[in-house]
Design a protein around this motif. Structure first.
Motif, PDB file in Angstrom:
ATOM      1  N   ALA A 173       0.564  -1.283   0.118  1.00 20.87           N
ATOM      2  CA  ALA A 173      -0.094   0.183   0.121  1.00 20.87           C
ATOM      3  C   ALA A 173       0.961   1.372   0.143  1.00 20.87           C
ATOM      4  CB  ALA A 173      -0.959  -0.069   1.051  1.00 20.87           C
ATOM      5  N   GLU A 174       2.121   1.085   0.116  1.00 26.83           N
ATOM      6  CA  GLU A 174       2.929   2.104   0.178  1.00 26.83           C
ATOM      7  C   GLU A 174       2.914   3.372  -0.940  1.00 26.83           C
ATOM      8  OE1 GLU A 174       5.044   4.752   2.314  1.00 26.83           O
ATOM      9  OE2 GLU A 174       4.798   2.680   3.003  1.00 26.83           O
ATOM     10  N   LYS A 214     -10.076   4.794  -3.177  1.00 27.80           N
ATOM     11  CA  LYS A 214     -10.946   3.483  -3.233  1.00 27.80           C
ATOM     12  C   LYS A 214      -9.776   2.319  -3.438  1.00 27.80           C
ATOM     13  CE  LYS A 214     -13.258   1.041  -7.017  1.00 27.80           C
ATOM     14  NZ  LYS A 214     -13.423   0.886  -8.475  1.00 27.80           N
ATOM     15  N   GLU A 215      -9.003   2.589  -4.249  1.00 28.56           N
ATOM     16  CA  GLU A 215      -7.764   1.401  -4.403  1.00 28.56           C
ATOM     17  C   GLU A 215      -7.193   1.015  -2.883  1.00 28.56           C
ATOM     18  OE1 GLU A 215      -4.672   1.838  -7.144  1.00 28.56           O
ATOM     19  OE2 GLU A 215      -6.129   2.895  -8.505  1.00 28.56           O
ATOM     20  N   MET A 227      -7.971  -2.646  -0.692  1.00 26.49           N
ATOM     21  CA  MET A 227      -6.883  -3.314  -0.346  1.00 26.49           C
ATOM     22  C   MET A 227      -6.695  -3.622   1.030  1.00 26.49           C
ATOM     23  SD  MET A 227      -2.885  -2.424  -1.145  1.00 26.49           S
ATOM     24  CE  MET A 227      -3.109  -2.157  -2.823  1.00 26.49           C
ATOM     25  N   VAL A 228      -7.046  -2.487   2.028  1.00 28.31           N
ATOM     26  CA  VAL A 228      -6.818  -2.631   3.466  1.00 28.31           C
ATOM     27  C   VAL A 228      -7.902  -2.780   4.151  1.00 28.31           C
ATOM     28  CG1 VAL A 228      -4.527  -1.663   3.449  1.00 28.31           C
ATOM     29  CG2 VAL A 228      -6.495  -0.319   3.889  1.00 28.31           C
ATOM     30  N   GLY A 229      -9.166  -2.712   3.288  1.00 26.16           N
ATOM     31  CA  GLY A 229     -10.491  -2.659   4.079  1.00 26.16           C
ATOM     32  C   GLY A 229     -10.889  -1.210   4.817  1.00 26.16           C
ATOM     33  N   THR A 230     -12.152  -1.495   5.206  1.00 19.62           N
ATOM     34  CA  THR A 230     -12.858  -0.125   5.626  1.00 19.62           C
ATOM     35  C   THR A 230     -13.595  -0.291   6.864  1.00 19.62           C
ATOM     36  OG1 THR A 230     -14.350   1.872   4.935  1.00 19.62           O
ATOM     37  CG2 THR A 230     -14.796  -0.420   3.768  1.00 19.62           C
TER      38      THR A 230
END
Length: 185
Positions: free
Chosen positions: A94-95, A128-129, A133-136
């Protein structure tokens, strides 16, 4: 608060049942499990942390300022967004998205409202991406306006299904539709 307590209780049970055994997963977080199989590790939703929540909160505040045609508030909230993004502990995967988010959030602080809206649209694509990727920690709605940028279209995220278009503000407040629901996970 209730979700946090439930999560902490579940995590405590997992730690206790595993006898304190930890194993490093691919994201660098300690995951608790008994068999050593990655598939039994805590799902992606545990990647959602307070810095992700804070980032989404401020993103939505910037969106609301643009909906209201409030350039000054959008600029000031973008400073808080920069701080929230900087505080986000990104995994190696995610960096790159974190860097894109930071660059666009910094652009939101200056310029006229049209430039802010363009930066917000680019920010929305990366946001959005990232949340996919990591959740919400909440359900988000990807909304789309086909008329933005000479009919090439643009997206944004919202906590509500109701269309309040930040890309046009009051000039086309309800232009758009919900394209995708990003469920809390």
């Amino acid at each position: 608060m209730k979700k946090t307590l439930v999560f902490l209780l579940a995590l405590s049970i997992a730690i206790f049942s595993c006898g304190g055994k930890t194993e490093e997963n691919h994201e660098g977080h300690n995951m608790e499990h008994s068999s050593g199989h990655e598939s039994e590790a805590t799902p992606t939703a545990t990647s959602v942390n307070n810095s992700t929540s804070a980032m989404i909160d401020v993103y939505l505040a910037v969106k609301d300022a643009l909906v209201a045609d409030d350039q000054a508030t959008a600029a000031s909230k973008s400073q808080a967004l920069v701080t929230a993004i900087q505080g986000f502990e990104a995994t190696s995967t995610a960096e790159e998205l974190k860097g894109k988010l930071l660059a666009e959030a910094q652009k939101l602080a200056s310029g006229d409202i049209a430039a802010q809206r363009e930066s917000f649209q680019a920010l929305s694509v990366s946001m959005k991406e990232l949340v996919k990727m990591v959740g919400t920690d909440r359900t988000l709605y990807q909304q789309y306006c086909p008329m933005y940028k000479n009919n090439t279209g643009g997206i944004w995220l919202s906590a509500s299904e109701d269309i309040k278009n930040p890309l046009f503000g009051s000039s086309m407040l309800t232009c758009g539709k919900v394209e995708e629901t990003i469920a809390m996970n």
